[in-house]
Design an enzyme around this catalytic site. Structure first.
Site, PDB file in Angstrom:
ATOM      1  N   HIS A  40       0.691  -1.421   0.083  1.00  0.00           N
ATOM      2  CA  HIS A  40       0.070  -0.084   0.013  1.00  0.00           C
ATOM      3  C   HIS A  40       0.783   1.161   0.027  1.00  0.00           C
ATOM      4  O   HIS A  40       0.689   2.032   0.751  1.00  0.00           O
ATOM      5  CB  HIS A  40      -0.847   0.119   1.143  1.00  0.00           C
ATOM      6  CG  HIS A  40      -1.887  -1.031   1.094  1.00  0.00           C
ATOM      7  ND1 HIS A  40      -2.867  -1.094   0.232  1.00  0.00           N
ATOM      8  CD2 HIS A  40      -1.764  -2.331   1.714  1.00  0.00           C
ATOM      9  CE1 HIS A  40      -3.442  -2.446   0.189  1.00  0.00           C
ATOM     10  NE2 HIS A  40      -2.939  -2.850   1.171  1.00  0.00           N
ATOM     11  N   ASP A  82      -6.012  -5.938  -5.483  1.00  0.00           N
ATOM     12  CA  ASP A  82      -6.250  -7.135  -4.769  1.00  0.00           C
ATOM     13  C   ASP A  82      -6.335  -8.122  -5.793  1.00  0.00           C
ATOM     14  O   ASP A  82      -7.297  -8.016  -6.685  1.00  0.00           O
ATOM     15  CB  ASP A  82      -7.628  -6.950  -3.981  1.00  0.00           C
ATOM     16  CG  ASP A  82      -8.208  -8.094  -3.574  1.00  0.00           C
ATOM     17  OD1 ASP A  82      -9.349  -8.215  -3.037  1.00  0.00           O
ATOM     18  OD2 ASP A  82      -7.571  -9.222  -3.739  1.00  0.00           O
ATOM     19  N   SER A 151       5.955 -24.972  -7.423  1.00  0.00           N
ATOM     20  CA  SER A 151       6.509 -25.339  -6.343  1.00  0.00           C
ATOM     21  C   SER A 151       6.782 -26.930  -6.239  1.00  0.00           C
ATOM     22  O   SER A 151       6.147 -27.539  -6.662  1.00  0.00           O
ATOM     23  CB  SER A 151       5.938 -24.910  -5.001  1.00  0.00           C
ATOM     24  OG  SER A 151       6.702 -25.444  -3.917  1.00  0.00           O
ATOM     25  N   THR A 153       6.575 -28.814  -3.860  1.00  0.00           N
ATOM     26  CA  THR A 153       5.797 -29.249  -3.061  1.00  0.00           C
ATOM     27  C   THR A 153       4.682 -29.911  -3.665  1.00  0.00           C
ATOM     28  O   THR A 153       3.948 -30.677  -3.071  1.00  0.00           O
ATOM     29  CB  THR A 153       5.056 -28.067  -2.142  1.00  0.00           C
ATOM     30  OG1 THR A 153       4.764 -27.002  -2.837  1.00  0.00           O
ATOM     31  CG2 THR A 153       5.978 -27.941  -0.977  1.00  0.00           C
ATOM     32  N   TYR A 175      -0.967 -25.990   0.686  1.00  0.00           N
ATOM     33  CA  TYR A 175      -0.279 -24.943  -0.089  1.00  0.00           C
ATOM     34  C   TYR A 175       0.017 -25.637  -1.289  1.00  0.00           C
ATOM     35  O   TYR A 175       0.001 -25.354  -2.606  1.00  0.00           O
ATOM     36  CB  TYR A 175       1.201 -24.621   0.501  1.00  0.00           C
ATOM     37  CG  TYR A 175       2.190 -24.093  -0.269  1.00  0.00           C
ATOM     38  CD1 TYR A 175       3.314 -24.790  -0.659  1.00  0.00           C
ATOM     39  CD2 TYR A 175       1.968 -22.847  -0.968  1.00  0.00           C
ATOM     40  CE1 TYR A 175       4.348 -24.294  -1.374  1.00  0.00           C
ATOM     41  CE2 TYR A 175       2.966 -22.272  -1.912  1.00  0.00           C
ATOM     42  CZ  TYR A 175       4.055 -23.013  -2.025  1.00  0.00           C
ATOM     43  OH  TYR A 175       4.989 -22.487  -3.007  1.00  0.00           O
ATOM     44  N   LYS A 179      -1.051 -25.114  -5.612  1.00  0.00           N
ATOM     45  CA  LYS A 179       0.036 -25.199  -6.541  1.00  0.00           C
ATOM     46  C   LYS A 179      -0.518 -26.139  -7.779  1.00  0.00           C
ATOM     47  O   LYS A 179      -0.495 -25.720  -9.044  1.00  0.00           O
ATOM     48  CB  LYS A 179       1.244 -25.261  -6.235  1.00  0.00           C
ATOM     49  CG  LYS A 179       1.935 -24.036  -5.768  1.00  0.00           C
ATOM     50  CD  LYS A 179       2.131 -22.937  -6.076  1.00  0.00           C
ATOM     51  CE  LYS A 179       2.523 -21.852  -5.470  1.00  0.00           C
ATOM     52  NZ  LYS A 179       2.710 -20.515  -6.298  1.00  0.00           N
ATOM     53  N   TYR A 208       9.674 -24.331  -8.398  1.00  0.00           N
ATOM     54  CA  TYR A 208      10.942 -23.904  -7.545  1.00  0.00           C
ATOM     55  C   TYR A 208      11.195 -24.974  -6.427  1.00  0.00           C
ATOM     56  O   TYR A 208      10.161 -25.292  -5.704  1.00  0.00           O
ATOM     57  CB  TYR A 208      10.483 -22.758  -6.895  1.00  0.00           C
ATOM     58  CG  TYR A 208      10.247 -21.376  -7.897  1.00  0.00           C
ATOM     59  CD1 TYR A 208       9.277 -20.441  -7.303  1.00  0.00           C
ATOM     60  CD2 TYR A 208      10.744 -21.620  -9.151  1.00  0.00           C
ATOM     61  CE1 TYR A 208       9.071 -19.259  -8.294  1.00  0.00           C
ATOM     62  CE2 TYR A 208      10.333 -20.216 -10.053  1.00  0.00           C
ATOM     63  CZ  TYR A 208       9.528 -19.187  -9.612  1.00  0.00           C
ATOM     64  OH  TYR A 208       9.212 -18.309 -10.342  1.00  0.00           O
ATOM     65  N   LEU A 231      13.279 -21.374   6.951  1.00  0.00           N
ATOM     66  CA  LEU A 231      14.605 -21.754   7.734  1.00  0.00           C
ATOM     67  C   LEU A 231      15.705 -20.865   7.479  1.00  0.00           C
ATOM     68  O   LEU A 231      16.108 -20.308   8.481  1.00  0.00           O
ATOM     69  CB  LEU A 231      15.295 -23.354   7.107  1.00  0.00           C
ATOM     70  CG  LEU A 231      16.382 -23.509   8.026  1.00  0.00           C
ATOM     71  CD1 LEU A 231      16.295 -23.828   9.429  1.00  0.00           C
ATOM     72  CD2 LEU A 231      16.845 -24.883   7.262  1.00  0.00           C
ATOM     73  N   ARG A 349       6.778 -30.818  11.557  1.00  0.00           N
ATOM     74  CA  ARG A 349       5.863 -29.806  11.226  1.00  0.00           C
ATOM     75  C   ARG A 349       4.921 -30.381  10.216  1.00  0.00           C
ATOM     76  O   ARG A 349       5.303 -31.169   9.200  1.00  0.00           O
ATOM     77  CB  ARG A 349       6.552 -28.710  10.601  1.00  0.00           C
ATOM     78  CG  ARG A 349       5.718 -27.647   9.982  1.00  0.00           C
ATOM     79  CD  ARG A 349       6.788 -26.241   9.679  1.00  0.00           C
ATOM     80  NE  ARG A 349       7.498 -26.624   8.327  1.00  0.00           N
ATOM     81  CZ  ARG A 349       8.052 -25.834   7.596  1.00  0.00           C
ATOM     82  NH1 ARG A 349       8.300 -24.753   8.245  1.00  0.00           N
ATOM     83  NH2 ARG A 349       8.809 -26.151   6.533  1.00  0.00           N
TER      84      ARG A 349
END
Ligand code: WQD
Length: 395
Positions: A40, A82, A151, A153, A175, A179, A208, A231, A349
């Protein structure tokens, strides 16, 4: 006819990966970058620094004054929007007219694996509906090229390592699922046909692995709000005293290791870390975004005529192909910062997988991707940024 810069819109351009991608694109002198972020203020510090950096590097690389269009290419149009609102995104596209924006690099997304298991709907809203809005607006305004930031993931716990792009996608965190959902949307758009003709849309998805490091100038880097979830920035905040007052004996300076009972070299999770500038280099090094990323090819009629090499949607793994464990990262950051980190092993985690290591051959052969910067360089560049900006951009 004066040289026409290709307008490339980068969502999340003010962020960590985004600012390094913007830097890499504008350094070529071929593109006019438009950034959309949910910040902003007029021009985020990261983008004003990137713009100045690129201009000074451009000037020092030429033994002549830069042309007007080269100088113009280092100026970034920064917009606030947005991204989950198609009207907000539509407003930006309307500024550049039909076909005005040549391509999009879509980076903006929430990206914390652990956090996504706590607020999944926020991740679906921000990551998936924002991408849907963007794709709808792009097709309305005749913008038909997209680089999607995906990703590693998406693979979940891979059946084998290193991971190829053909490995099945079985994400284990919300997450990662967002993706995959976005890759599906983009792939379906690329392969859709209307009146027997294929929709002229081309896309690549860059998966990535673990981006790390920062531009060697120390001017641009990762600046997470609040306590970092990842990390490397967390270790940098501890070493610079933003957490734990720079005192290794302080309880807050202890790195909590999320589990050491994984089937890996030392029981802690293994990841494939690559320098953020090597990641950005996959997009472009010398103004070849079109040839390298968007193969300029004629429209392909429907699905039946597509030749194997004519995939209009293609995914590429971006990693070094080298696995590094959590404890090995801690040792590398001790070496880079001189800070004697202490660690304490706690429970796993949610959403974490034991190892993610890329098989990067496809990106190397088809995009000219390479990731020569070592882990020591990543840690040294990260530390240079953090030392010079202990409080990040909002000093
Ligand atoms: C790395 C390892 C943790 C913090 C990130 C991004 C994701 C994607 C890939 C872009 C894990 C361990 C961490 C801590 C720890 N990037 N860890 N203690 O989860 O691999 O994913 O990079 O698409 O968006 O989130 O990275 O840095 O969070 O974790 O033990 O306090 O460090 O368990 O094994 P991750 P990370």
């Amino acid at each position: 006819m004066p040289f026409e810069l290709k307008k490339v819109l980068v969502t999340g351009g003010a962020g960590y990966i985004g600012s390094h991608v913007v830097y890499t694109l504008i350094k070529t002198g071929q593109y006019k970058v438009i950034s959309i972020d949910n910040h902003h203020n007029s021009l985020p510090a990261s983008l004003s620094r990137v713009s100045a950096l690129a201009l000074s590097e451009l000037k020092s690389s030429l033994n002549r004054d830069p042309t007007e269009s080269e100088v113009e290419s280092t100026k970034i149009d920064a917009h606030t929007a947005d991204l989950t609102s198609s009207s907000s995104v539509n407003q930006i596209f309307s500024l550049y007219g039909q076909g005005g924006i040549w391509g999009v690099v879509h980076i903006a997304a929430f990206k914390a694996v652990g956090e996504s298991t706590q607020i999944p709907l926020t991740y679906y809203a921000n990551n998936v509906s924002a991408t849907l809005s963007l794709l709808q607006v792009m097709t309305q305004w005749g913008c038909r090229r997209i680089v999607y930031s995906s990703s590693a993931t998406v693979y979940g716990t891979p059946p084998e390592i290193p991971i190829k792009e053909t490995t099945r996608r079985e994400p284990e965190s919300p997450y990662g699922k967002t993706k995959v959902a976005c890759e599906w949307m983009i792939e379906d758009l690329c392969t859709s046909t209307m009146d027997g003709k294929s929709v002229p849309f081309q896309a690549i998805s860059l998966r990535y692995f673990n981006p790390a490091g920062a531009h060697p100038s120390g001017l641009v880097g990762e600046d997470p709000k609040g306590r970092p979830g990842n990390l490397l920035p967390l270790l940098a905040h501890i070493a610079v005293g933003r957490i734990g007052n720079g005192d290794p004996a302080n309880e807050k300076s202890i790195l909590k290791v999320f589990g050491d009972d994984y089937p890996t070299v030392d029981g802690t999770c293994v990841r494939d870390y690559l320098h953020v500038l090597d990641l950005a280099g996959a997009l472009d090094e010398e103004g070849k975004l079109n040839e390298r990323v968007f193969k300029s090819r004629t429209d392909i009629v429907g699905g039946k005529d597509r030749r194997p090499g004519d995939a209009k949607f293609k995914a590429y793994n971006l990693g070094k192909g080298i696995g590094v464990s959590v404890l090995e990262i801690v040792e590398a950051m001790k070496k880079a910062t001189g800070f004697q980190f202490r660690t304490e092993v706690i429970g796993r985690r949610a959403g974490d997988v034991p190892y993610l290591i890329a098989e990067p051959t496809l990106a190397q052969t088809e995009l000219g991707f390479s990731a020569p910067r070592t882990l020591d360089v990543m840690c040294a560049d990260l530390w240079r940024w953090q030392k010079a900006n202990p409080q990040g951009y909002d000093a």
